[in-house]
Each structure stands twice: as C-alpha cells, then as structure tokens.
Design an enzyme around this catalytic site. Structure first.
Site, PDB file in Angstrom:
ATOM      1  N   LYS A   1       0.833  -1.203   0.000  1.00 43.74           N
ATOM      2  CA  LYS A   1       0.000   0.000   0.000  1.00 43.74           C
ATOM      3  C   LYS A   1       0.873   1.261   0.000  1.00 43.74           C
ATOM      4  O   LYS A   1       0.660   2.161  -0.806  1.00 43.74           O
ATOM      5  CB  LYS A   1      -0.904   0.035   1.253  1.00 43.74           C
ATOM      6  CG  LYS A   1      -1.850  -1.146   1.384  1.00 43.74           C
ATOM      7  CD  LYS A   1      -2.729  -1.010   2.625  1.00 43.74           C
ATOM      8  CE  LYS A   1      -1.972  -1.061   3.942  1.00 43.74           C
ATOM      9  NZ  LYS A   1      -1.299  -2.366   4.203  1.00 43.74           N
TER      10      LYS A   1
ATOM     11  N   ARG B   1      -9.818   1.350   7.888  1.00 44.61           N
ATOM     12  CA  ARG B   1      -9.569  -0.059   8.155  1.00 44.61           C
ATOM     13  C   ARG B   1     -10.777  -0.730   8.788  1.00 44.61           C
ATOM     14  O   ARG B   1     -10.760  -1.930   9.039  1.00 44.61           O
ATOM     15  CB  ARG B   1      -8.361  -0.214   9.083  1.00 44.61           C
ATOM     16  CG  ARG B   1      -7.031  -0.293   8.341  1.00 44.61           C
ATOM     17  CD  ARG B   1      -5.901  -0.445   9.357  1.00 44.61           C
ATOM     18  NE  ARG B   1      -4.795  -1.179   8.829  1.00 44.61           N
ATOM     19  CZ  ARG B   1      -3.630  -0.631   8.457  1.00 44.61           C
ATOM     20  NH1 ARG B   1      -3.440   0.654   8.535  1.00 44.61           N
ATOM     21  NH2 ARG B   1      -2.655  -1.388   8.006  1.00 44.61           N
TER      22      ARG B   1
ATOM     23  N   ARG C   1      11.257  -5.577   5.109  1.00 45.22           N
ATOM     24  CA  ARG C   1      10.936  -4.133   4.990  1.00 45.22           C
ATOM     25  C   ARG C   1      11.906  -3.267   5.791  1.00 45.22           C
ATOM     26  O   ARG C   1      12.190  -3.535   6.956  1.00 45.22           O
ATOM     27  CB  ARG C   1       9.510  -3.886   5.474  1.00 45.22           C
ATOM     28  CG  ARG C   1       9.203  -2.395   5.624  1.00 45.22           C
ATOM     29  CD  ARG C   1       7.747  -2.048   5.563  1.00 45.22           C
ATOM     30  NE  ARG C   1       6.908  -2.763   6.508  1.00 45.22           N
ATOM     31  CZ  ARG C   1       5.578  -2.755   6.464  1.00 45.22           C
ATOM     32  NH1 ARG C   1       4.952  -2.103   5.506  1.00 45.22           N
ATOM     33  NH2 ARG C   1       4.886  -3.415   7.364  1.00 45.22           N
TER      34      ARG C   1
ATOM     35  N   ARG D   1      10.708  -1.720  11.349  1.00 51.07           N
ATOM     36  CA  ARG D   1       9.629  -1.354  12.256  1.00 51.07           C
ATOM     37  C   ARG D   1       9.515  -2.341  13.411  1.00 51.07           C
ATOM     38  O   ARG D   1       9.621  -3.541  13.219  1.00 51.07           O
ATOM     39  CB  ARG D   1       8.305  -1.297  11.485  1.00 51.07           C
ATOM     40  CG  ARG D   1       8.053   0.054  10.861  1.00 51.07           C
ATOM     41  CD  ARG D   1       6.918   0.038   9.886  1.00 51.07           C
ATOM     42  NE  ARG D   1       5.722  -0.626  10.395  1.00 51.07           N
ATOM     43  CZ  ARG D   1       4.588  -0.731   9.706  1.00 51.07           C
ATOM     44  NH1 ARG D   1       4.504  -0.217   8.502  1.00 51.07           N
ATOM     45  NH2 ARG D   1       3.558  -1.350  10.222  1.00 51.07           N
TER      46      ARG D   1
ATOM     47  N   ARG E   1      -1.660  -8.680  13.426  1.00 52.64           N
ATOM     48  CA  ARG E   1      -2.132  -7.684  12.446  1.00 52.64           C
ATOM     49  C   ARG E   1      -2.928  -8.355  11.339  1.00 52.64           C
ATOM     50  O   ARG E   1      -3.930  -7.820  10.870  1.00 52.64           O
ATOM     51  CB  ARG E   1      -0.945  -6.897  11.884  1.00 52.64           C
ATOM     52  CG  ARG E   1      -0.457  -5.823  12.864  1.00 52.64           C
ATOM     53  CD  ARG E   1       0.997  -5.471  12.676  1.00 52.64           C
ATOM     54  NE  ARG E   1       1.279  -4.880  11.382  1.00 52.64           N
ATOM     55  CZ  ARG E   1       2.480  -4.881  10.814  1.00 52.64           C
ATOM     56  NH1 ARG E   1       3.506  -5.452  11.418  1.00 52.64           N
ATOM     57  NH2 ARG E   1       2.650  -4.310   9.647  1.00 52.64           N
TER      58      ARG E   1
HETATM   59  P1  ADP Z   1       1.033  -1.778   7.341  1.00 52.27           P
HETATM   60  O1  ADP Z   1       1.735  -0.814   6.411  1.00 52.27           O
HETATM   61  O2  ADP Z   1       1.892  -2.951   7.683  1.00 52.27           O
HETATM   62  O3  ADP Z   1      -0.313  -2.157   6.837  1.00 52.27           O
HETATM   63  P2  ADP Z   1       0.490   0.549   8.955  1.00 52.27           P
HETATM   64  O4  ADP Z   1       1.744   1.334   9.016  1.00 52.27           O
HETATM   65  O5  ADP Z   1      -0.525   1.006   7.975  1.00 52.27           O
HETATM   66  O6  ADP Z   1       0.840  -0.995   8.702  1.00 52.27           O
HETATM   67  O7  ADP Z   1      -0.187   0.485  10.388  1.00 52.27           O
HETATM   68  C1  ADP Z   1       0.575   0.160  11.523  1.00 52.27           C
HETATM   69  C2  ADP Z   1      -0.321   0.139  12.754  1.00 52.27           C
HETATM   70  O8  ADP Z   1      -0.906   1.429  12.938  1.00 52.27           O
HETATM   71  C3  ADP Z   1      -1.499  -0.819  12.679  1.00 52.27           C
HETATM   72  O9  ADP Z   1      -1.149  -2.136  13.094  1.00 52.27           O
HETATM   73  C4  ADP Z   1      -2.464  -0.152  13.673  1.00 52.27           C
HETATM   74  O10 ADP Z   1      -2.089  -0.396  15.013  1.00 52.27           O
HETATM   75  C5  ADP Z   1      -2.234   1.333  13.405  1.00 52.27           C
HETATM   76  N1  ADP Z   1      -3.150   1.866  12.369  1.00 52.27           N
HETATM   77  C6  ADP Z   1      -2.793   2.408  11.179  1.00 52.27           C
HETATM   78  N2  ADP Z   1      -3.871   2.812  10.490  1.00 52.27           N
HETATM   79  C7  ADP Z   1      -4.947   2.518  11.275  1.00 52.27           C
HETATM   80  C8  ADP Z   1      -6.348   2.681  11.114  1.00 52.27           C
HETATM   81  N3  ADP Z   1      -6.889   3.230  10.007  1.00 52.27           N
HETATM   82  N4  ADP Z   1      -7.156   2.247  12.115  1.00 52.27           N
HETATM   83  C9  ADP Z   1      -6.659   1.686  13.228  1.00 52.27           C
HETATM   84  N5  ADP Z   1      -5.348   1.485  13.430  1.00 52.27           N
HETATM   85  C10 ADP Z   1      -4.480   1.912  12.471  1.00 52.27           C
HETATM   86  P1  ADP Z   2       2.170  -1.854   3.200  1.00 49.69           P
HETATM   87  O1  ADP Z   2       2.163  -0.352   3.204  1.00 49.69           O
HETATM   88  O2  ADP Z   2       0.974  -2.440   2.536  1.00 49.69           O
HETATM   89  O3  ADP Z   2       2.400  -2.433   4.548  1.00 49.69           O
HETATM   90  P2  ADP Z   2       4.790  -1.571   1.912  1.00 49.69           P
HETATM   91  O4  ADP Z   2       4.555  -0.667   0.750  1.00 49.69           O
HETATM   92  O5  ADP Z   2       5.428  -1.000   3.123  1.00 49.69           O
HETATM   93  O6  ADP Z   2       3.404  -2.321   2.295  1.00 49.69           O
HETATM   94  O7  ADP Z   2       5.639  -2.823   1.390  1.00 49.69           O
HETATM   95  C1  ADP Z   2       6.101  -3.822   2.284  1.00 49.69           C
HETATM   96  C2  ADP Z   2       7.532  -4.222   1.890  1.00 49.69           C
HETATM   97  O8  ADP Z   2       7.495  -4.906   0.629  1.00 49.69           O
HETATM   98  C3  ADP Z   2       8.500  -3.060   1.698  1.00 49.69           C
HETATM   99  O9  ADP Z   2       9.770  -3.472   2.127  1.00 49.69           O
HETATM  100  C4  ADP Z   2       8.490  -2.806   0.203  1.00 49.69           C
HETATM  101  O10 ADP Z   2       9.739  -2.301  -0.233  1.00 49.69           O
HETATM  102  C5  ADP Z   2       8.245  -4.195  -0.346  1.00 49.69           C
HETATM  103  N1  ADP Z   2       7.419  -4.211  -1.573  1.00 49.69           N
HETATM  104  C6  ADP Z   2       6.366  -3.410  -1.868  1.00 49.69           C
HETATM  105  N2  ADP Z   2       5.844  -3.747  -3.072  1.00 49.69           N
HETATM  106  C7  ADP Z   2       6.570  -4.793  -3.534  1.00 49.69           C
HETATM  107  C8  ADP Z   2       6.527  -5.598  -4.729  1.00 49.69           C
HETATM  108  N3  ADP Z   2       5.602  -5.382  -5.689  1.00 49.69           N
HETATM  109  N4  ADP Z   2       7.438  -6.589  -4.855  1.00 49.69           N
HETATM  110  C9  ADP Z   2       8.360  -6.810  -3.888  1.00 49.69           C
HETATM  111  N5  ADP Z   2       8.459  -6.098  -2.755  1.00 49.69           N
HETATM  112  C10 ADP Z   2       7.580  -5.083  -2.571  1.00 49.69           C
END
Ligand code: ADP
Ligand code: ADP
Ligand code: ZN
Length: 219
Positions: free
Chosen positions: A13, A88, A127, A160, A171
């Site tokens: 994302k 979410r 990541r 992270r 999660r």
């Molecule tokens: P990821 O990129 O792995 O999906 P995020 O960085 O978006 O994780 O979110 C990390 C944490 O922040 C989540 O596990 C949750 O605790 C909190 N969080 C982020 N966005 C939301 C949301 N829209 N509602 C509730 N919790 C959130």
């Molecule tokens: P999210 O925001 O959904 O948690 P991220 O954008 O942070 O996901 O991506 C998670 C990890 O995977 C990061 O280390 C990123 O560099 C890697 N990544 C993202 N997209 C791809 C892809 N298409 N192929 C391989 N690795 C990816």
C-alpha cells in the site's frame, strides 16, 4: 482523485501510494506513518496509539479518524489525496464519507491490493523504512545502495518494531476480522477495485493505472 488503499500489512500500500501520489502530485496520507510519528514525539495521541500498535492491534476508530482529520486539514489535500491504511473498519469508512460530504466531496475509489500470505511474510520481514523521509526499501526485493542509509536523503533505515512474527500474525488477524464489512461497504457504493498485488512494483503500478483509468469497472 481521492483514493483509499486497502490491503493486508505488507501488501505494498505504502509503496504504491507513494508512487501514485508523486505522479499525480497529491499527498499520500498514511495513518500508520502519522501514528508512528506521533508516538515518536510522545504526543498524547502517539502515546495512546503506541499501546495498540506495539501489540498489532488496530487503534480505536476515534483515534485513527482524529489523525486523518488533522492531516486533511493541512490544506494540500483539497485537490485530491491517497489514503494509505485508512479506513480499516466500516465505522472509519462511514466517518470518512461524512467528513468528505461536509465539503461536497466523495471518495473516487477504494483500491485493494491482494497478495498471498507467503508473500506478505516475505515482504514484511525484509521491509526497511527511512526514519527521515519515510521511503520504503526491501532488503532483498529493493535493496538500498547502502544497507543502512536511504538512497534519497541519506537518512537512517530501520526495521519497524511491529514487523516481527508475533505482531504480524496479530495484524493479519485484525485485518481478516475487519475487512469483509469494509469491502461490502465499498462494493455497495460501486467503487471497490481489486488489484493483484503480486509481482514487481512497476507491474502492480501499471495494473493500478489501468484500473483507475476506467479500463476495469469497479469490482
Ligand atoms: P502496514 O503498512 O503494515 O499495513 P500501517 O503502518 O498502515 O501498517 O499500520 C501500523 C499500525 O498502525 C497498525 O497495526 C495499527 O495499530 C495502526 N493503524 C494504522 N492505520 C490505522 C487505522 N486506520 N485504524 C486503526 N489502526 C491503524
Ligand atoms: P504496506 O504499506 O501495505 O504495509 P509496503 O509498501 O510498506 O506495504 O511494502 C512492504 C515491503 O514490501 C517493503 O519493504 C516494500 O519495499 C516491499 N514491496 C512493496 N511492493 C513490492 C513488490 N511489488 N514486490 C516486492 N516487494 C515489494
Ligand atoms: Zn530517506
């Protein structure tokens, strides 16, 4: 363009939101980034949020919403935005619609990035994030030139706290528990698009552009 990016942790994302936001010159608004930043600064919101985030739980809706509202108020989101990791829950989606409606706006599309569990684990375990500018790297799929430094700003790269096995499992459970009503909500509005999130970053990006340009009808 007013987009929300949905999808499990590690789906890409942030990566896709960032790319598209740069191309369209609109802000990427990541609740995760905003909450982590607040936690680092030890604000009241950040301190409360951390208690949930470190356990892999969603923060309360009210807290997530407050974070988004504050950020949207900064003014650069008037021409459009890409929400990354918000909403979410169904309650967040409803609150978002109400907020947008109050200024005559509405969400253009909700984009879901779909990837398999095995790929999620691979992506999350590698990541790395820049502490300074938020740029995302992957130790194997997208390694930085220097393992500890950001290509773009020389900032320090870190892993992270919540990217560990137990927290990731929680999660994923949280995602699975909340996502259906959210999908249903956007499906009923006819704005849900499902994108195959597997394969290289550029391929996923092209799939998204194709779908958004109206080639694909919303799912
Ligand atoms: P990821 O990129 O792995 O999906 P995020 O960085 O978006 O994780 O979110 C990390 C944490 O922040 C989540 O596990 C949750 O605790 C909190 N969080 C982020 N966005 C939301 C949301 N829209 N509602 C509730 N919790 C959130
Ligand atoms: P999210 O925001 O959904 O948690 P991220 O954008 O942070 O996901 O991506 C998670 C990890 O995977 C990061 O280390 C990123 O560099 C890697 N990544 C993202 N997209 C791809 C892809 N298409 N192929 C391989 N690795 C990816
Ligand atoms: Zn950086």
């Amino acid at each position: 363009m007013r987009l929300a990016m949905l999808g499990p942790p590690g789906a890409g994302k942030g990566t896709q939101a960032r790319l598209l936001a740069q191309e369209l010159n609109i802000p990427q608004i990541s609740t995760g980034d905003l909450l982590r930043d607040a936690a680092r600064r030890h604000t009241a919101t950040g301190t409360e949020a951390r208690r949930y985030m470190e356990r892999g739980l969603l923060v309360p809706d009210e807290l997530a919403l407050r974070t988004v509202v504050e950020r949207m108020g900064e003014g650069d989101a008037v021409r459009g935005f890409i929400l990354d990791g918000f909403p979410r829950t169904r309650a967040q989606a409803v609150a978002l619609d109400e907020m947008l409606a109050s200024t005559g706006q509405k969400l253009s599309r909700a984009v879901v990035l779909e990837i398999g569990d095995e790929e999620i684990v691979k992506r999350i375990s590698g990541r790395r994030v820049c502490r300074n500018c938020g740029a995302m790297y992957h130790a194997i799929f997208d390694p930085p030139r220097n393992a500890e430094l950001c290509n773009q700003c020389n900032g320090e790269l870190y892993q992270r706290e919540d990217d560990n096995e137990d927290t990731v499992r929680m999660r994923l459970e949280q995602y699975a528990g909340k996502i259906k009503p959210l999908f249903q909500y956007y499906e009923e509005k006819g704005i849900l698009i499902r994108i195959d999130g597997s394969g290289p970053v550029g391929d996923v990006h092209r799939r998204m552009l194709d779908a958004l340009k109206g080639g694909a009808k919303p799912a």
